[in-house]
Structure formats: C-alpha cells, structure tokens
Design a protein around this motif. Structure first.
Motif, short mmCIF file in Angstrom:
data_model
loop_
_atom_site.label_atom_id
_atom_site.label_comp_id
_atom_site.label_asym_id
_atom_site.label_seq_id
_atom_site.Cartn_x
_atom_site.Cartn_y
_atom_site.Cartn_z
N GLU A 32 0.79 -1.25 0.17
CA GLU A 32 -0.13 -0.21 -0.10
C GLU A 32 0.64 1.31 -0.15
OE1 GLU A 32 -3.36 2.26 2.49
OE2 GLU A 32 -2.57 0.59 3.63
N ALA A 33 0.49 1.99 -1.47
CA ALA A 33 0.75 3.25 -0.60
C ALA A 33 0.49 3.95 0.39
CB ALA A 33 0.78 4.14 -1.51
N TYR A 34 0.78 4.30 1.57
CA TYR A 34 0.51 4.52 2.86
C TYR A 34 1.21 5.66 3.58
CZ TYR A 34 -0.63 4.81 7.53
OH TYR A 34 -0.81 4.97 9.41
N ALA A 35 1.80 6.52 2.75
CA ALA A 35 2.61 8.28 3.33
C ALA A 35 2.83 8.54 2.49
CB ALA A 35 2.80 7.83 4.97
N VAL A 36 3.14 10.01 2.21
CA VAL A 36 4.03 10.78 1.45
C VAL A 36 4.50 12.08 2.02
CG1 VAL A 36 2.46 11.80 0.28
CG2 VAL A 36 4.44 11.38 -0.84
N GLY A 37 6.06 11.93 1.98
CA GLY A 37 6.63 13.66 2.80
C GLY A 37 7.63 13.89 1.35
N SER A 38 7.31 15.35 1.48
CA SER A 38 7.66 16.35 1.11
C SER A 38 8.84 16.93 1.76
CB SER A 38 6.99 16.61 -0.27
OG SER A 38 7.29 17.37 -1.23
N ASN A 50 -3.53 13.15 -5.58
CA ASN A 50 -3.93 12.47 -6.17
C ASN A 50 -3.87 10.56 -6.86
OD1 ASN A 50 -3.47 13.12 -9.77
ND2 ASN A 50 -1.14 12.83 -9.20
N TYR A 51 -2.86 10.43 -5.81
CA TYR A 51 -3.59 9.08 -5.66
C TYR A 51 -3.68 8.40 -5.48
CZ TYR A 51 0.48 9.68 -9.63
OH TYR A 51 1.29 9.99 -10.17
N GLY A 52 -4.49 8.76 -3.83
CA GLY A 52 -5.53 9.11 -2.95
C GLY A 52 -4.61 7.32 -1.66
N ILE A 53 -3.50 8.43 -1.16
CA ILE A 53 -2.67 8.63 -0.50
C ILE A 53 -3.02 8.73 0.59
CG2 ILE A 53 -0.02 8.33 0.99
CD1 ILE A 53 0.64 8.07 -1.95
N PRO A 54 -3.52 7.85 2.19
CA PRO A 54 -3.77 8.77 2.91
C PRO A 54 -3.24 9.11 4.03
CG PRO A 54 -3.93 5.85 2.84
CD PRO A 54 -3.32 6.66 2.04
N HIS A 55 -2.12 9.90 4.24
CA HIS A 55 -1.08 10.07 4.93
C HIS A 55 -0.39 10.62 4.09
CE1 HIS A 55 -3.06 8.30 8.03
NE2 HIS A 55 -3.17 6.98 7.57
N ALA A 56 0.29 12.54 4.02
CA ALA A 56 0.84 13.42 3.55
C ALA A 56 1.10 14.17 4.62
CB ALA A 56 0.12 14.25 3.01
N TYR A 57 2.83 14.11 4.81
CA TYR A 57 3.88 14.62 5.84
C TYR A 57 4.26 16.10 4.97
CZ TYR A 57 2.79 10.92 8.75
OH TYR A 57 2.02 9.94 9.65
N GLY A 58 4.30 17.15 5.99
CA GLY A 58 5.66 18.05 5.42
C GLY A 58 6.91 18.41 5.12
N SER A 59 6.98 17.04 6.23
CA SER A 59 8.99 16.98 6.17
C SER A 59 8.82 15.59 5.90
CB SER A 59 9.13 17.93 7.53
OG SER A 59 8.78 16.70 8.50
N TYR A 60 10.31 14.97 5.61
CA TYR A 60 10.79 13.99 5.78
C TYR A 60 10.18 12.99 6.85
CZ TYR A 60 12.53 14.85 1.14
OH TYR A 60 12.53 15.46 -0.33
N SER A 61 11.35 13.85 7.83
CA SER A 61 11.23 13.08 9.57
C SER A 61 9.71 12.81 10.03
CB SER A 61 11.91 14.27 10.48
OG SER A 61 13.29 14.57 9.83
N GLU A 62 8.76 13.26 9.93
CA GLU A 62 7.57 13.01 9.57
C GLU A 62 7.21 11.92 9.32
OE1 GLU A 62 4.65 16.13 10.63
OE2 GLU A 62 6.30 17.02 8.91
#
Length: 335
Positions: A32-38, A50-62
C-alpha cells in the motif's frame, strides 16, 4: 507489518519516480502507498490527493516517525539519499533506496555498515534486478542455449536536454549514475551462474566520456574484460535516443534483450543468427512491483537484504562507478 500482511510504504519525494512508485503500489493487493513525505505540506498533500494516499507529511522526518510505515521508499535525487536514509535507519525503519544507491562508495559503505549494526533491512531499488526477465535470461544462458558466452553489449540512452539532475555536480549529474548504472548491472546480472553467484573477476575496466560544460559525463563508454574470457561493451548517454538493446553473444547463438531498462521480449538466435524464438515477459503494472514484492518477502523472512540485490553487489557497483568517474575527472561535492 501488521497481521493483515500488507506492506505499508512511505514514499519520500514527489518527483516522477515517486509517481511511478505510487501507481505501482496502487496496483498491488499486498502493498500500500500509505504515506508520502515532501519538503512542504502543500506538495505532499497534492501528491497524496492525486494517488489516494491516506497520509501526507510536510517533512521527511514526520514520515519516518510514523509507526505504521513498514518500508521507507526513498525517491529523491541520489545526491540526497545519504542523509534521509541515515535518519530512517537510526529510527530502525527498513528502507528501499532508489538507484544510484548513494553518491559514492564511501557513503554506501557508511550506510550499509549502519544498517548491519542496527540490523535494519535496506535494499537498492535498481528495478531491473528484481524483474522476471532476469531469471528467464539466466536460464537461457546457463542451460547452454547459446553455448559459451563471449561478448555482452548494452546501451541505454535518453535525450534529457539540460535537466538539472544531469547537469549539476551537486545533484550527482551525468549519465553514469542515472543510466550507466543499468548497463553495469546488466553485465553483472548475466555473467554469473546461479550455482556460483559471484561473477567472474573483472580483470580490467576502462572507459571514456564526453562531458557537459559543467563537467558531468553526458555520454560514456565502458569496457570490461572478465577472467573467463568474456568482454562487455557498455554505453550510456543522457544526450541521445539510444536503442537500449542488450545482446549476449555465445559460441552457439545469441540473446537479444529489447530494453535493458525494462525488458519485454528476449529473442533467441541459434548458429549463424538463425531465429529460434521470442520470449515475452509476464504482464506487469509498471515493472516496479517486483522490487516492492521482494522487499515484502525479505521482511517476512527476517532478512536484512533482498536476495535479488545483495549489499555486496550494491557496494561493488558503486566502487566501479567511483573508479570510472576518477578516470574521467567527474567529481561531485560529496566526493
């Protein structure tokens, strides 16, 4: 992984390779594409939506700190792999790191040593190593279908213009780490037998390149002479549209692989180049699925490295590329 057996992947980076990872993961039932960090929350949220990913983080550390992320997929430029991979390993997070694994062999040794010390799984995402074509071609070679292999040729070229990741030394630019790494891996994959996984010794490796105004290799050629009498001629270029074909020529025939970067067909020829058959690889989502599935299986089996791309091989390829860059005078700030 939880009891449901689903590998929850956290994607670090939102470039085109992260797009491909998300598309792939969305096509799998057990990953699963569970989270993305940028680096910004806005970019991460746009990617997630865009990809229906449940979690988005504004830092890699998060993202790394999320306890439900089973595997961190690092899809940033290779110039930026070291710091984020190190942070993930220190948090005991398994990692799948895009090729080229690091900027150089020194960084590679440091990261692999840390992973071994902490006993955390880590793998290089050189997708061609995980694809079914590897087993198909190896079986053809080692069953004697083309006799004794004597010559391997491989080319990979894309016309990339003046993309920063190709032109800038601080982004580890040039064709070698971006494209030549595939040609080197192609040679290594098919010059070892399953019974003796170590490839014949490389007696000599040499090459030359054409540089950009910024000092990066735009087009290069590499020649390897192996201890079993085989010769490998490899080329990569970020300045032209290559045929991207690989050929393994033996005493009784040859194999023609249509695309060393994502093989779809293997043509088998016999003596005097007589056509024998065409073998098609299995249908795929993108071709990236095999590396995620390999990581999932390795984690289930309690391994620290994938069977398909051992750590020793990742380090050896980086050492080869360091040596070539030294010959060519291609340097990065992190060297």
């Amino acid at each position: 992984m939880k009891q449901d057996g689903i590998l929850r992947v956290g994607i670090i980076g939102t470039g085109w390779i992260a797009d491909k990872a998300a598309i792939t993961l969305n096509g799998l039932s057990n990953c699963e594409a569970y989270a993305v960090g940028s680096r910004t929350k806005e970019t991460a949220e746009a990617f997630a939506n865009n990809y229906g990913i449940p979690h988005a983080y504004g830092s890699y550390s998060e993202l790394i700190a999320d306890p439900d992320v089973d595997l961190v997929y690092i899809g940033t430029p290779h110039s930026h792999h070291y710091d984020v991979t190190r942070e993930a390993l220190l948090a005991d997070k398994p990692c799948l790191v895009e090729k080229a694994f690091m900027a150089n062999a020194r960084q590679t040794e440091d990261i692999l040593s840390l992973a071994h010390q902490r006993r955390v799984f880590i793998a290089e995402a050189i997708w061609t190593r995980y694809q079914p074509a590897v087993g198909i071609v190896r079986d053809l070679i080692f069953s004697g279908r083309i006799g004794q292999p004597r010559l391997l040729t491989a080319t990979l070229g894309y016309s990339m213009g003046d993309k920063p990741r190709i032109m800038r030394p601080d982004l580890c630019g040039g064709a070698l780490l971006d494209l030549g790494v595939y040609a080197l891996n192609f040679a290594r994959m098919f010059t070892a037998s399953p019974e003796a996984p170590s490839s014949p010794e490389i007696l000599t490796i040499d090459g030359t390149c054409v540089k950009s105004a910024t000092g990066m290799d735009l087009t290069n050629a590499m020649t390897l002479v192996l201890s079993d009498g085989m010769l490998c001629n490899l080329q990569s270029s970020a300045a032209c549209v290559g045929d991207n074909i690989g050929v393994i020529a033996g005493t009784e025939g040859n194999l023609i692989i249509d695309n060393i970067n994502n093989p779809q067909t293997i043509i088998v020829n016999g003596p005097d180049r007589t056509y024998v058959e065409t073998i098609h690889v299995p249908h795929q989502i993108t071709g990236y699925e095999y590396q995620f599935l390999a990581c999932r299986q390795a984690l289930i089996d309690g391994l620290l490295e994938p069977r398909e791309m051992p750590h020793d091989e990742t380090l050896y390829i980086m050492q080869l590329m360091d040596g070539l860059r030294q010959k060519w005078g291609v340097r990065y700030p992190m060297d």
